[in-house]
Structures are given as structure tokens and as C-alpha cells.
Design a protein around this motif. Structure first.
Motif, short mmCIF file in Angstrom:
data_model
loop_
_atom_site.label_atom_id
_atom_site.label_comp_id
_atom_site.label_asym_id
_atom_site.label_seq_id
_atom_site.Cartn_x
_atom_site.Cartn_y
_atom_site.Cartn_z
N GLY A 24 0.79 -1.22 0.00
CA GLY A 24 0.00 0.00 0.00
C GLY A 24 0.82 1.27 0.00
N PHE A 25 2.12 1.16 0.19
CA PHE A 25 3.01 2.31 0.24
C PHE A 25 4.44 1.80 0.21
CE2 PHE A 25 1.03 1.30 4.33
CZ PHE A 25 2.09 0.74 5.01
N GLN A 26 5.39 2.73 0.13
CA GLN A 26 6.79 2.33 0.12
C GLN A 26 7.18 1.75 1.47
OE1 GLN A 26 9.93 4.90 -1.67
NE2 GLN A 26 10.82 4.86 0.39
N PRO A 27 7.81 0.58 1.50
CA PRO A 27 8.21 0.00 2.79
C PRO A 27 9.35 0.77 3.43
CG PRO A 27 9.07 -1.31 0.97
CD PRO A 27 8.17 -0.28 0.36
N ALA A 28 9.46 0.62 4.75
CA ALA A 28 10.60 1.18 5.47
C ALA A 28 11.73 0.18 5.52
CB ALA A 28 10.18 1.59 6.88
N ARG A 29 11.38 -1.11 5.51
CA ARG A 29 12.37 -2.17 5.51
C ARG A 29 11.95 -3.26 4.53
NH1 ARG A 29 12.70 -4.42 11.25
NH2 ARG A 29 10.64 -3.46 11.50
N ALA A 30 12.92 -3.87 3.89
CA ALA A 30 12.65 -4.93 2.94
C ALA A 30 13.68 -6.04 3.09
CB ALA A 30 12.65 -4.40 1.51
N ASN A 31 13.22 -7.23 3.36
CA ASN A 31 14.07 -8.41 3.40
C ASN A 31 13.78 -9.21 2.13
OD1 ASN A 31 15.65 -10.58 3.98
ND2 ASN A 31 14.46 -11.31 5.72
N ILE A 32 14.74 -9.28 1.22
CA ILE A 32 14.53 -9.90 -0.08
C ILE A 32 15.35 -11.18 -0.15
CG2 ILE A 32 14.74 -9.61 -2.57
CD1 ILE A 32 14.67 -6.55 -2.02
N ALA A 33 14.67 -12.32 -0.27
CA ALA A 33 15.33 -13.62 -0.34
C ALA A 33 15.23 -14.15 -1.77
CB ALA A 33 14.68 -14.60 0.64
N LEU A 34 16.37 -14.38 -2.41
CA LEU A 34 16.44 -14.82 -3.80
C LEU A 34 16.64 -16.32 -3.88
CD1 LEU A 34 18.78 -12.01 -5.18
CD2 LEU A 34 16.27 -12.05 -5.14
N HIS A 35 15.88 -16.95 -4.78
CA HIS A 35 15.93 -18.41 -4.94
C HIS A 35 16.42 -18.79 -6.34
CE1 HIS A 35 14.53 -22.60 -5.26
NE2 HIS A 35 13.92 -22.23 -6.37
#
Length: 210
Positions: A24-35
Motif C-alpha cells: 500500500g506504500f513504500q516499505p521502510a524495511r525490505a528483506n529480499i530472499a532470492l531463490h
């Protein structure tokens, strides 16, 4: 698009953009896990930068995509990139855990299918397979008789045609997920009417054409 790869770069930007819209809006934190292939060759193709660019609201043709990490710092978006081994997942898959400033969190599992096309596989662990090519309404509701009919009736009342519908649940009498791809965009009034229906827990609306 900004390359070098339609699947590892352009599709990855769109995945991040969809994640932002679902939150719904820009996150403050993002944990991105690549597979899979994303994890193995993503750094060379800029997959990590591409997803972050999408989280910042960029489209696949934005020339600032290669600078997304620096732009994320300026926007106070904290990013963590890691790898993950997912069972039976498409090789170009990422799991994005996105957290807003007030703690609202959403976990989006999505895959890049090639040519810039994507598929959202799950939201917060609940299956939800859709492409985001059409106005899409994701409804979380209690698994009770009549709720699917009520949602469909509400859309019909507002003269919205359903192009496709998918239903998912983990177990009976628990919260289930309805994914409705529509021919027309939905107004805030329509979404509010559906949100107020008995048995509806939460609505998420996604329209990349807005």
C-alpha cells in the motif's frame, strides 16, 4: 526496459513494484530472499537492484534502476538481500518481506516468468496465483457459505465483470483467499463495500494501470 535481462531485471522490477502496491506504500524495511537462478546469477543481472527499484516505485524502463541501492538509502528504505532454497519453486523466485513504518507487514512470494511477465505465488503464506496484468482484488475471508456469492454480487451491483476467480484455503472453516481478476478498475467505494461484507477480513486491491 533497462537490461540486461527481461526475466532477471525487468521482471524483477515489476515484482518489487507489485510488492509495494500490495503493501500500500513504500516499505521502510525490505528483506529480499532470492531463490534458484535469481540467487545464482542475480547479482550479475542486477536482480537485487531491480527489485529494490520496484519497491521505490520505478517501472522497468526507468534509467535510475542501476542506482536503486543509493536511492533506497536516500529514501530511508533499509534493504537486506539474502538467498533461500525453496521447494518446488520457479528458478526466478523471490520472497519479499516488506515492513512499513508503522509495522504493517506483508510477505510476497513472486516469480519472473520471462519477457517481463511475473506471477504472484502467495501472500503472507496463503496461495494466490495471479499475473497482476489486470485489476485484481485479493479478498481474505472466513471460509463460510455465501461469502463468495456476496462478493460476486457486490461486483455485479457495481457493473464490474469478473474475468477470472481463484479460491484458496489451508483448511476448512479457517481464513481463505479469493483472487478476482476484473475487466474494469475498482473504485474506493467498491472496495469499501466489499470490505464491509460479513465474513470479509481484509481486501487488497492491485491495479498497475493506476
Amino acid at each position: 526496459m533497462v537490461g540486461p535481462s527481461s526475466s532477471h531485471t525487468a521482471g524483477a522490477v515489476r515484482m518489487g513494484f507489485v510488492g509495494r502496491k500490495l503493501l500500500g506504500f513504500q516499505p521502510a524495511r525490505a528483506n529480499i530472499a532470492l531463490h534458484g537462478s535469481f540467487a545464482a546469477t542475480g547479482a550479475g543481472h542486477g536482480t537485487d537492484k531491480a527489485i529494490v527499484a520496484g519497491l521505490l516505485g520505478m517501472k522497468p524502463d526507468d534509467p535510475d534502476i542501476p542506482h536503486s541501492f543509493q536511492l533506497a538509502k536516500e529514501a530511508r528504505l533499509e534493504v537486506r538481500i539474502q538467498t533461500v532454497d525453496l521447494r518446488d519453486a520457479h528458478p526466478n523466485t523471490a520472497v519479499m518481506t516488506l515492513i512499513g513504518e508503522r509495522g504493517r507487514t506483508i510477505v510476497v512470494n513472486a516469480s519472473s516468468l520471462g519477457g517481463g511477465r511475473i506471477r504472484v505465488n502467495s501472500i503472507d503464506g496463503m496461495a494466490a496465483s495471479f499475473s497482476a496484468d489486470m485489476p485484481t482484488l485479493i479478498v481474505r475471508n472466513w471460509d463460510k457459505p455465501g461469502i463468495v456469492s456476496a462478493v460476486g454480487g457486490c461486483l455485479a451491483h457495481h457493473e464490474v465483470n469478473i474475468a477470472g476467480m481463484q479460491l484458496y484455503r489451508n483448511r476448512r472453516d479457517d481464513v481463505s483467499v479469493m483472487v478476482l481478476e476484473c475487466d474494469q478498475p475498482l473504485t474506493p467505494e467498491i472496495i469499501e463495500d466489499i470490505q464491509m461484507l460479513p465474513g470479509v477480513v481484509r481486501c487488497i486491491y492491485l491495479d498497475l494501470g493506476e
